[in-house]
Design a protein around this motif. Structure first.
Motif, mmCIF file in Angstrom:
data_model
loop_
_atom_site.group_PDB
_atom_site.id
_atom_site.type_symbol
_atom_site.label_atom_id
_atom_site.label_comp_id
_atom_site.label_asym_id
_atom_site.label_seq_id
_atom_site.Cartn_x
_atom_site.Cartn_y
_atom_site.Cartn_z
ATOM 1 N N GLY A 250 -23.546 15.815 14.936
ATOM 2 C CA GLY A 250 -21.648 15.396 15.628
ATOM 3 C C GLY A 250 -20.567 15.280 14.675
ATOM 4 O O GLY A 250 -20.153 14.684 14.952
ATOM 5 N N LEU A 251 -21.641 14.931 13.601
ATOM 6 C CA LEU A 251 -20.656 13.820 12.412
ATOM 7 C C LEU A 251 -20.451 15.255 11.512
ATOM 8 O O LEU A 251 -19.170 15.903 12.108
ATOM 9 C CB LEU A 251 -21.822 13.551 11.433
ATOM 10 N N ASN A 252 -21.298 16.501 11.032
ATOM 11 C CA ASN A 252 -21.401 17.648 10.814
ATOM 12 C C ASN A 252 -21.942 18.898 10.709
ATOM 13 O O ASN A 252 -22.452 19.550 9.512
ATOM 14 C CB ASN A 252 -21.231 17.264 9.194
ATOM 15 N N ASP A 253 -22.574 18.813 11.332
ATOM 16 C CA ASP A 253 -23.364 19.794 12.538
ATOM 17 C C ASP A 253 -22.527 21.672 12.502
ATOM 18 O O ASP A 253 -23.560 22.621 11.694
ATOM 19 C CB ASP A 253 -24.832 19.550 12.892
ATOM 20 N N THR A 254 -21.954 21.216 13.088
ATOM 21 C CA THR A 254 -21.279 22.519 12.824
ATOM 22 C C THR A 254 -19.767 22.652 12.393
ATOM 23 O O THR A 254 -19.632 20.898 12.187
ATOM 24 C CB THR A 254 -20.930 22.594 15.063
ATOM 25 N N ALA A 255 -19.035 23.583 12.272
ATOM 26 C CA ALA A 255 -17.495 23.647 12.434
ATOM 27 C C ALA A 255 -16.592 22.604 13.117
ATOM 28 O O ALA A 255 -16.104 21.821 12.304
ATOM 29 C CB ALA A 255 -17.112 24.497 12.543
ATOM 30 N N ASP A 256 -16.953 22.624 14.323
ATOM 31 C CA ASP A 256 -16.180 21.585 15.634
ATOM 32 C C ASP A 256 -16.070 20.658 15.186
ATOM 33 O O ASP A 256 -15.321 19.455 14.965
ATOM 34 C CB ASP A 256 -16.167 22.413 17.118
ATOM 35 N N ALA A 257 -17.660 19.806 14.995
ATOM 36 C CA ALA A 257 -17.943 18.854 14.827
ATOM 37 C C ALA A 257 -17.476 18.489 13.677
ATOM 38 O O ALA A 257 -16.802 16.668 13.035
ATOM 39 C CB ALA A 257 -19.532 18.238 14.221
ATOM 40 N N LEU A 258 -17.610 19.240 12.335
ATOM 41 C CA LEU A 258 -16.706 18.838 11.073
ATOM 42 C C LEU A 258 -15.157 18.334 10.807
ATOM 43 O O LEU A 258 -14.624 17.226 10.666
ATOM 44 C CB LEU A 258 -17.283 20.334 10.629
ATOM 45 N N LEU A 259 -14.749 19.332 11.717
ATOM 46 C CA LEU A 259 -13.525 19.421 12.073
ATOM 47 C C LEU A 259 -12.789 17.781 12.735
ATOM 48 O O LEU A 259 -12.286 16.968 12.326
ATOM 49 C CB LEU A 259 -12.726 20.407 12.988
ATOM 50 N N ALA A 260 -13.632 17.824 14.196
ATOM 51 C CA ALA A 260 -13.604 16.540 14.904
ATOM 52 C C ALA A 260 -13.654 14.968 13.586
ATOM 53 O O ALA A 260 -13.012 14.812 13.914
ATOM 54 C CB ALA A 260 -14.378 16.527 15.883
ATOM 55 N N ALA A 261 -14.706 15.109 12.933
ATOM 56 C CA ALA A 261 -15.243 14.297 12.016
ATOM 57 C C ALA A 261 -14.116 13.837 11.411
ATOM 58 O O ALA A 261 -13.675 12.077 10.677
ATOM 59 C CB ALA A 261 -16.837 14.312 11.449
ATOM 60 N N ILE A 262 -13.683 14.649 11.073
ATOM 61 C CA ILE A 262 -11.987 14.779 9.911
ATOM 62 C C ILE A 262 -10.976 13.936 10.351
ATOM 63 O O ILE A 262 -10.394 13.804 9.638
ATOM 64 C CB ILE A 262 -12.487 16.331 8.862
ATOM 65 N N ALA A 263 -10.902 14.926 11.856
ATOM 66 C CA ALA A 263 -9.532 14.033 12.393
ATOM 67 C C ALA A 263 -9.828 12.347 12.920
ATOM 68 O O ALA A 263 -8.629 12.714 12.956
ATOM 69 C CB ALA A 263 -9.436 15.201 13.976
ATOM 70 N N ALA A 303 -17.068 28.378 7.767
ATOM 71 C CA ALA A 303 -17.301 29.883 6.897
ATOM 72 C C ALA A 303 -17.520 31.298 7.516
ATOM 73 O O ALA A 303 -16.374 32.124 7.790
ATOM 74 C CB ALA A 303 -18.054 29.886 5.180
ATOM 75 N N ILE A 304 -18.724 31.166 8.607
ATOM 76 C CA ILE A 304 -19.216 32.189 8.764
ATOM 77 C C ILE A 304 -17.701 32.396 10.016
ATOM 78 O O ILE A 304 -17.685 33.471 9.815
ATOM 79 C CB ILE A 304 -20.661 31.709 8.860
ATOM 80 N N ARG A 305 -17.838 31.624 10.817
ATOM 81 C CA ARG A 305 -16.896 31.889 11.747
ATOM 82 C C ARG A 305 -15.552 32.076 11.024
ATOM 83 O O ARG A 305 -14.505 32.872 11.879
ATOM 84 C CB ARG A 305 -16.569 30.746 12.400
ATOM 85 N N SER A 306 -15.372 31.804 9.569
ATOM 86 C CA SER A 306 -14.006 32.228 9.406
ATOM 87 C C SER A 306 -13.831 33.506 8.389
ATOM 88 O O SER A 306 -12.723 34.067 8.247
ATOM 89 C CB SER A 306 -13.111 31.482 8.880
ATOM 90 N N GLY A 307 -14.940 34.291 8.501
ATOM 91 C CA GLY A 307 -15.185 35.204 7.766
ATOM 92 C C GLY A 307 -15.140 34.428 6.046
ATOM 93 O O GLY A 307 -14.532 35.885 5.548
ATOM 94 N N VAL A 308 -15.383 34.052 6.147
ATOM 95 C CA VAL A 308 -14.533 33.149 3.999
ATOM 96 C C VAL A 308 -15.545 33.189 3.507
ATOM 97 O O VAL A 308 -16.693 32.009 3.595
ATOM 98 C CB VAL A 308 -13.487 32.236 3.970
ATOM 99 N N ALA A 309 -15.541 33.818 2.620
ATOM 100 C CA ALA A 309 -17.470 33.188 1.087
ATOM 101 C C ALA A 309 -17.163 32.148 0.765
ATOM 102 O O ALA A 309 -16.464 31.784 0.695
ATOM 103 C CB ALA A 309 -17.170 35.075 -0.023
ATOM 104 N N VAL A 310 -18.540 31.950 0.804
ATOM 105 C CA VAL A 310 -19.144 29.817 0.173
ATOM 106 C C VAL A 310 -19.892 31.510 -0.765
ATOM 107 O O VAL A 310 -21.191 31.735 -0.395
ATOM 108 C CB VAL A 310 -19.408 29.562 1.103
ATOM 109 N N VAL A 311 -20.016 30.015 -2.124
ATOM 110 C CA VAL A 311 -21.114 30.641 -2.707
ATOM 111 C C VAL A 311 -21.701 29.054 -2.942
ATOM 112 O O VAL A 311 -20.967 28.039 -3.517
ATOM 113 C CB VAL A 311 -20.955 30.911 -4.114
ATOM 114 N N GLY A 312 -23.284 28.705 -3.289
ATOM 115 C CA GLY A 312 -23.018 27.635 -3.688
ATOM 116 C C GLY A 312 -25.317 27.553 -4.022
ATOM 117 O O GLY A 312 -25.055 28.345 -4.175
ATOM 118 N N ASP A 313 -25.489 26.203 -4.671
ATOM 119 C CA ASP A 313 -24.848 25.246 -5.174
ATOM 120 C C ASP A 313 -25.171 24.737 -6.914
ATOM 121 O O ASP A 313 -26.773 25.008 -7.155
ATOM 122 C CB ASP A 313 -25.800 23.883 -4.092
#
Ligand code: NAI
Length: 519
Positions: A250-263, A303-313
């Protein structure tokens, strides 16, 4: 001829019916041979079945005009990489105590200073080419440079503060880098040690919400692109290690949860995650060079939903890199490593920041996990359920040494008939000289890898085969550069440096249909 080898510097052309050089693409049909291993649960007997999969790779040949945005641009790493590129663009030479005429170079970079074996020439000599010549790749000098920092120092002052380059070089760089000033940083004192507060003179207004910060970071990226006329931007976190952010459903486990948490301005969204989300939403690959959990599940989901690459950590640069080679060697020879005790001491700002126990935790965890798959891969020495090597990592802040990192490591192992085998190693290097070439490679390879797509199966897409798809956004092929490599969900982690390097090389070779895989 007759053995030996040499490096050819005139570029690479593959002469094969399986490779086609088109106007804007190179396409290659590549047969990947692998082996399926089925283990009989009762007897433990393994049945190995060789199989072969056909891939079609398509690589865009037009290198995009690329910008590199470093978060923490005014730090030791950021100013060192910037100084090297600026020095190279201007052909500066400088003197040190030991040499009168140093020239800029990128030693330590896989793309710029390492080679790939192509094959044998008519006389039987091994021919290699620079790795950067395998596929069209950007050059360091062409990268537009920028970034953010919570310190308002110019890149000239930042280089003086970092004390990495010789004074003669810094003096010559000053007029070229004095006008480079980072964009103001998203600063949250809850995520970084208190000892950094005196540095934080260049930050977004404290009363800004997370949403305002995110929006501002996105605007910064857009403005940087326009001002520098670049089409593609890679964002690299090379700012200080933060503490872990809490991870919770609910805080940061999904893209929507994270965007909502920021909002709703949730306290547990870290600055680094805001930069990552801004990058992803702007279509820019994001690379996390520190150990904290910037890429929470919601960020990876985005990142997966948007098709944008991420690399870590966490960049794998010095002692951990050596460790993943040495332990691979020992265990690979059937020697049972029992203890690994390592000490680092240095006096740069990042080490100073890590004297805070809360900030040290992610770093400590990252450093201690760098050999897991090597140990797991030898069930004779380490049967399941038995003790792993004792692994102790000590770091100390020694201001006088500045960026010059010392590491001392002692490995004690059991070999034949339990004889003890102890190895002790000492390394000294400028910490930022280890790390800057990795940031460079990551930027250039992220640009290249996002130009490669592929399809599985015999029929080429133009012959009604499956359509091309990009590489998975979690770019595990860049594990070579990372202490705790991120992999697509469910895929195993590889820590062995040799296997990691082989992964980069094999992918580049596959896209060019060079058949012999290495490693
Ligand atoms: P540094 O302390 O010299 O530079 C970090 C910069 O980040 C500073 O200028 C600081 O003002 C800035 N900063 C901090 N928080 C920020 C924020 N929220 N937004 C924008 N800027 C911010 O450190 P250094 O030596 O350059 O290392 C950078 C990072 O790279 C560290 O996290 C370190 O753990 C990581 N790293 C470095 C390695 C190496 O140097 N060999 C190896 C592995 C990781």
């Amino acid at each position: 001829g007759g053995g030996g080898g040499y490096t050819a510097l005139g570029g690479l052309h593959v002469d094969s019916p399986d490779v086609a050089y088109g106007g804007d693409h190179i396409t290659a049909r590549y047969e990947y041979r692998s082996t399926a291993a089925a283990v009989d649960a009762e007897t433990g007997r393994v049945t190995a079945t060789p199989r072969s999969t056909v891939y079609h790779f398509r690589t865009g040949t037009r290198v995009r005009r690329t910008g590199l945005l470093q978060v923490g641009w005014g730090g030791a790493n950021g100013s060192t990489l910037t100084g090297a590129i600026v020095a190279s663009r201007s052909n500066l030479t400088w003197a040190s105590r030991s040499q009168a005429d140093h020239k800029p170079n990128y030693k330590g970079s896989l793309t710029q200073a390492a080679t790939v074996r192509v094959g044998l020439d008519a006389d039987g000599a091994a021919v290699t080419v620079p790795l950067r010549d395998v596929l069209p790749m950007g050059t360091p000098e062409a990268l537009a440079l920028g970034g953010w920092d919570i310190s308002g120092a110019s890149l000239a002052d930042a280089a003086d503060r970092a004390g990495v380059f010789e004074p003669d070089l810094r003096r010559q760089l000053r007029p070229l880098t004095d006008g480079m000033v980072p964009m103001r940083g998203a600063y949250d004192p809850a995520f970084i040690a208190d000892n950094q507060a005196p540095r934080a003179d260049h930050v977004m207004p404290a009363e800004w919400t997370k949403q305002q910060r995110l929006d501002a970071l996105r605007e910064d990226i857009v403005a940087f692109k326009a001002a520098n006329d670049v089409e593609f931007v890679v964002v690299v976190w090379t700012a200080n290690s933060e503490r872990y952010a809490e991870e919770r459903p609910g805080l940061n486990d999904t893209a929507d949860a994270l965007l909502a948490a920021i909002a709703r301005d949730e306290a547990e969204v870290s600055p680094s995650t805001l930069y990552a989300v801004a990058a992803i939403l702007e279509g820019c690959p994001f690379i996390n060079g520190s150990p904290q959990n910037t890429l929470v599940a919601g960020a990876v989901d985005l990142a997966i939903r948007s098709g944008v690459a991420v690399v870590g950590d966490d960049f794998k640069s010095g002692q951990t890199k050596m460790k993943s080679v040495l332990v691979d060697y020992l265990i690979g020879c059937g020697v049972k490593v029992k203890t690994m005790v390592t000490y680092n001491h240095l006096g740069n700002n990042d080490m100073y920041q890590l004297t805070d126990g809360v900030m040290w935790k992610p770093k400590s965890a990252a450093k201690s996990r760098v050999i897991d798959d090597i140990v797991d891969g030898n069930g004779l020495l380490y049967p399941p359920g038995t003790a792993r090597p004792d692994h102790v990592v000590v770091v100390k802040y020694v201001p006088f040494l500045g960026d010059s990192k010392r590491d001392v490591s002692e490995y004690t192992s059991e070999t034949f008939m339990d004889a003890h085998y102890t190895s002790v190693m000492h390394n000294t290097c400028l910490d930022s000289a280890l790390c800057a070439p990795l940031i460079l490679d990551l930027a250039l390879l992220a640009e290249l890898l996002t130009r490669i797509d592929f399809t599985v199966g015999n029929a080429a897409p133009d012959a009604d085969g499956a359509p091309y798809q990009p590489l998975h956004p979690v770019l595990s092929v860049l594990s070579f550069y990372m202490k705790i490599p991120r992999t697509p969900p469910g895929e195993p982690i590889v820590n062995s440096l040799a296997r990691q390097r082989a992964a980069v090389e094999n992918l580049l070779r596959a896209t060019m249909y060079i058949t012999e895989p290495i490693g």
